[in-house]
Design a protein around this motif. Structure first.
Motif, PDB file in Angstrom:
ATOM      1  N   SER A  81      31.492  40.407  20.995  1.00 33.33           N
ATOM      2  CA  SER A  81      31.623  40.600  22.441  1.00 33.33           C
ATOM      3  C   SER A  81      31.310  42.030  22.845  1.00 33.33           C
ATOM      4  N   GLY A  82      30.637  42.177  23.984  1.00 35.82           N
ATOM      5  CA  GLY A  82      30.456  43.469  24.611  1.00 35.82           C
ATOM      6  C   GLY A  82      31.482  43.661  25.714  1.00 35.82           C
ATOM      7  N   PRO A  83      31.478  44.807  26.371  1.00 34.34           N
ATOM      8  CA  PRO A  83      32.516  45.100  27.366  1.00 34.34           C
ATOM      9  C   PRO A  83      32.504  44.179  28.579  1.00 34.34           C
ATOM     10  N   PHE A  84      31.369  43.537  28.880  1.00 30.81           N
ATOM     11  CA  PHE A  84      31.283  42.730  30.096  1.00 30.81           C
ATOM     12  C   PHE A  84      31.533  41.239  29.853  1.00 30.81           C
ATOM     13  N   ARG A  85      31.846  40.851  28.610  1.00 27.17           N
ATOM     14  CA  ARG A  85      32.138  39.433  28.386  1.00 27.17           C
ATOM     15  C   ARG A  85      33.298  38.940  29.262  1.00 27.17           C
ATOM     16  N   PRO A  86      34.448  39.640  29.349  1.00 27.81           N
ATOM     17  CA  PRO A  86      35.549  39.119  30.179  1.00 27.81           C
ATOM     18  C   PRO A  86      35.174  38.949  31.648  1.00 27.81           C
ATOM     19  N   PHE A  87      34.358  39.867  32.185  1.00 29.61           N
ATOM     20  CA  PHE A  87      33.925  39.737  33.572  1.00 29.61           C
ATOM     21  C   PHE A  87      33.016  38.531  33.739  1.00 29.61           C
ATOM     22  N   LEU A  88      32.082  38.348  32.814  1.00 28.61           N
ATOM     23  CA  LEU A  88      31.201  37.182  32.867  1.00 28.61           C
ATOM     24  C   LEU A  88      32.015  35.891  32.777  1.00 28.61           C
ATOM     25  N   GLU A  89      33.022  35.867  31.934  1.00 29.22           N
ATOM     26  CA  GLU A  89      33.864  34.677  31.806  1.00 29.22           C
ATOM     27  C   GLU A  89      34.666  34.426  33.075  1.00 29.22           C
ATOM     28  N   ALA A  90      35.112  35.483  33.734  1.00 23.59           N
ATOM     29  CA  ALA A  90      35.842  35.314  34.997  1.00 23.59           C
ATOM     30  C   ALA A  90      34.933  34.717  36.068  1.00 23.59           C
ATOM     31  N   LEU A  91      33.674  35.142  36.103  1.00 26.35           N
ATOM     32  CA  LEU A  91      32.712  34.536  37.027  1.00 26.35           C
ATOM     33  C   LEU A  91      32.479  33.071  36.677  1.00 26.35           C
ATOM     34  N   LYS A 106      36.794  35.107  48.600  1.00 27.27           N
ATOM     35  CA  LYS A 106      38.254  35.190  48.550  1.00 27.27           C
ATOM     36  C   LYS A 106      38.901  34.004  49.246  1.00 27.27           C
ATOM     37  N   ASN A 107      39.661  33.281  48.475  1.00 27.19           N
ATOM     38  CA  ASN A 107      40.451  32.157  48.986  1.00 27.19           C
ATOM     39  C   ASN A 107      39.612  31.001  49.540  1.00 27.19           C
ATOM     40  N   GLN A 108      38.306  30.932  49.189  1.00 25.09           N
ATOM     41  CA  GLN A 108      37.534  29.732  49.541  1.00 25.09           C
ATOM     42  C   GLN A 108      38.125  28.519  48.833  1.00 25.09           C
ATOM     43  N   HIS A 109      38.475  28.735  47.567  1.00 28.11           N
ATOM     44  CA  HIS A 109      39.161  27.731  46.765  1.00 28.11           C
ATOM     45  C   HIS A 109      40.243  28.457  45.986  1.00 28.11           C
ATOM     46  N   GLU A 110      41.283  27.772  45.654  1.00 27.52           N
ATOM     47  CA  GLU A 110      42.373  28.412  44.912  1.00 27.52           C
ATOM     48  C   GLU A 110      41.856  28.989  43.601  1.00 27.52           C
ATOM     49  N   GLU A 111      40.925  28.275  42.936  1.00 27.34           N
ATOM     50  CA  GLU A 111      40.429  28.716  41.642  1.00 27.34           C
ATOM     51  C   GLU A 111      39.509  29.928  41.759  1.00 27.34           C
ATOM     52  N   SER A 112      38.935  30.126  42.940  1.00 31.83           N
ATOM     53  CA  SER A 112      37.929  31.177  43.064  1.00 31.83           C
ATOM     54  C   SER A 112      38.414  32.366  43.867  1.00 31.83           C
ATOM     55  N   SER A 113      39.711  32.523  43.987  1.00 30.97           N
ATOM     56  CA  SER A 113      40.190  33.628  44.785  1.00 30.97           C
ATOM     57  C   SER A 113      39.886  34.956  44.093  1.00 30.97           C
ATOM     58  N   VAL A 114      39.583  35.950  44.899  1.00 32.36           N
ATOM     59  CA  VAL A 114      39.121  37.258  44.433  1.00 32.36           C
ATOM     60  C   VAL A 114      40.010  38.338  45.030  1.00 32.36           C
ATOM     61  N   ALA A 166      47.420  37.045  38.535  1.00 33.69           N
ATOM     62  CA  ALA A 166      46.828  36.298  37.432  1.00 33.69           C
ATOM     63  C   ALA A 166      46.000  35.137  37.969  1.00 33.69           C
ATOM     64  N   GLY A 167      44.880  34.885  37.330  1.00 31.37           N
ATOM     65  CA  GLY A 167      44.001  33.809  37.764  1.00 31.37           C
ATOM     66  C   GLY A 167      42.981  34.228  38.792  1.00 31.37           C
ATOM     67  N   LYS A 168      43.137  35.429  39.344  1.00 31.74           N
ATOM     68  CA  LYS A 168      42.170  35.926  40.316  1.00 31.74           C
ATOM     69  C   LYS A 168      41.110  36.787  39.624  1.00 31.74           C
ATOM     70  N   LEU A 169      39.910  36.760  40.172  1.00 29.43           N
ATOM     71  CA  LEU A 169      38.880  37.695  39.766  1.00 29.43           C
ATOM     72  C   LEU A 169      39.212  39.030  40.418  1.00 29.43           C
ATOM     73  N   ARG A 170      39.504  40.039  39.599  1.00 26.98           N
ATOM     74  CA  ARG A 170      39.962  41.327  40.110  1.00 26.98           C
ATOM     75  C   ARG A 170      38.907  42.401  39.882  1.00 26.98           C
ATOM     76  N   VAL A 171      38.509  43.062  40.963  1.00 26.49           N
ATOM     77  CA  VAL A 171      37.498  44.116  40.900  1.00 26.49           C
ATOM     78  C   VAL A 171      38.090  45.393  41.487  1.00 26.49           C
ATOM     79  N   GLY A 172      38.040  46.460  40.719  1.00 22.41           N
ATOM     80  CA  GLY A 172      38.473  47.766  41.194  1.00 22.41           C
ATOM     81  C   GLY A 172      37.264  48.597  41.567  1.00 22.41           C
ATOM     82  N   ILE A 173      37.321  49.274  42.702  1.00 24.73           N
ATOM     83  CA  ILE A 173      36.161  50.042  43.163  1.00 24.73           C
ATOM     84  C   ILE A 173      36.601  51.374  43.744  1.00 24.73           C
ATOM     85  N   SER A 174      35.823  52.403  43.465  1.00 24.17           N
ATOM     86  CA  SER A 174      36.132  53.728  44.011  1.00 24.17           C
ATOM     87  C   SER A 174      35.602  53.846  45.431  1.00 24.17           C
ATOM     88  N   SER A 175      36.136  54.798  46.169  1.00 30.51           N
ATOM     89  CA  SER A 175      35.726  54.978  47.565  1.00 30.51           C
ATOM     90  C   SER A 175      34.271  55.405  47.661  1.00 30.51           C
TER      91      SER A 175
END
Length: 299
Positions: A197-207, A64-72, A6-15
């Motif tokens: 809201s569209g589907p990308f609002r939560p991602f934009l807010e996380a950024l 990732k981990n540059q700042h506690e708030e911006s961990s990815v 929780a609190g991290k920007l989480r990105v899932g990616i396929s191989s």
């Protein structure tokens, strides 16, 4: 003790979005899973080349981990089995990517794990998996083939289309069904009413949560809205972002002008759009994710 993401920007990616797997995927499609598995195991110590989304992931991991708030957290979500997935993890190690969490679903769609892990963005080369993720309310895009190189800037630059991506497709549906004049009149009359809201609002807010703790001039992330809207339909967009309390660094209202060269000028690491024609223009210049929005996502 359980790890809390929780609190991290989480990105899932396929191989296939992360690495160049065209040759082995073609083998899978033409000769089946057994031949594919044998090939991957036989070549598991051979490094894989960079895929279309590799540059984006590299920049995300740099945050990732540059700042506690911006961990990815970047999580691999793959249709490979654990056995064939060893080649993917070897490639991750070879390229020095700080990816430690992965799901190997052995042929099953991995989108449900994107939901379980609470990812803000799911990127895949499989359009079917992307549609399932979008249907569950997850920001998701199909990574399109592209030969563009990485943006050399250390800053992460992400560009979004507006309607049906950041915002709902309510206004776009009026344009499609009733024409341009009806669209303009509708948006003029609703100028002070925030769009749904569209589907990308939560991602934009996380950024934005990362950005708000940095000086805009020194932020590691820069965002842009690149839309086919123009005046007077721009007003509703601005009022909507104000109502959400979300910062967009740059806004480009093109009124139908081709998007690709503009995205190149912005230096986007990736661009998200729901329209195939805009995606075709964009992918000649920048990495592009197609957002195949359907009626399931309509507000």
């Amino acid at each position: 003790m359980a790890v809390d993401l929780a609190g991290k920007l989480r990105v899932g990616i396929s191989s296939r979005a992360l690495f160049e797997l065209g040759e082995s995927h073609a083998l899978f499609e033409t000769r089946g899973v057994e031949e594919y598995s044998s090939y991957q195991i036989a070549h598991e110590n051979e490094p894989l080349g960079e895929g279309v989304a590799f540059g984006l992931v590299k920049k995300l991991l740099a945050l990732k981990n540059q700042h506690e708030e911006s961990s990815v957290e970047v999580i691999l979500l793959s249709r490979n089995s654990a056995d064939t997935g060893l080649r993917i993890f070897n490639a991750i190690e070879h390229h020095g990517l700080n990816i430690t969490r992965a799901v190997f679903s052995r042929g099953e769609t991995p989108w449900k794990y994107a939901e379980a892990l609470g990812v803000h963005l799911f990127l895949s080369a499989d359009a079917g998996d992307v549609r399932l993720a979008l249907g569950a309310g997850i920001a998701a895009a199909t990574i399109l083939p592209s030969t563009v190189g990485d943006n050399p800037s250390p800053q992460l630059r992400i560009a979004f289309d507006g309607d049906a991506v950041v915002f709902s497709d309510e206004a776009e549906l009026i344009y499609k069904t009733r024409g341009l004049e009806a669209f303009i009149e509708h948006e003029r009359s609703k100028a002070n009413t925030p769009l749904a809201s569209g589907p990308f609002r939560p991602f934009l807010e996380a950024l934005h949560r990362i950005q708000r703790n940095t000086n805009p001039q020194d932020s590691p992330i820069r965002t842009a809205l690149v839309t086919a809207r123009n005046a007077p339909t721009h007003k509703r967009v601005i009022h909507t972002l104000r109502a959400w309390g979300v910062r967009i660094d740059e806004a480009v209202f093109l009124g139908g002008v081709e998007k690709g060269p503009v995205l190149k000028a912005f230096g986007a690491d990736i661009f998200f759009d729901d329209q195939a024609a805009h995606c075709d223009s964009a992918r000649q210049h920048v990495a592009t994710g197609h957002v195949p929005v359907t009626s399931v996502q309509r507000a």
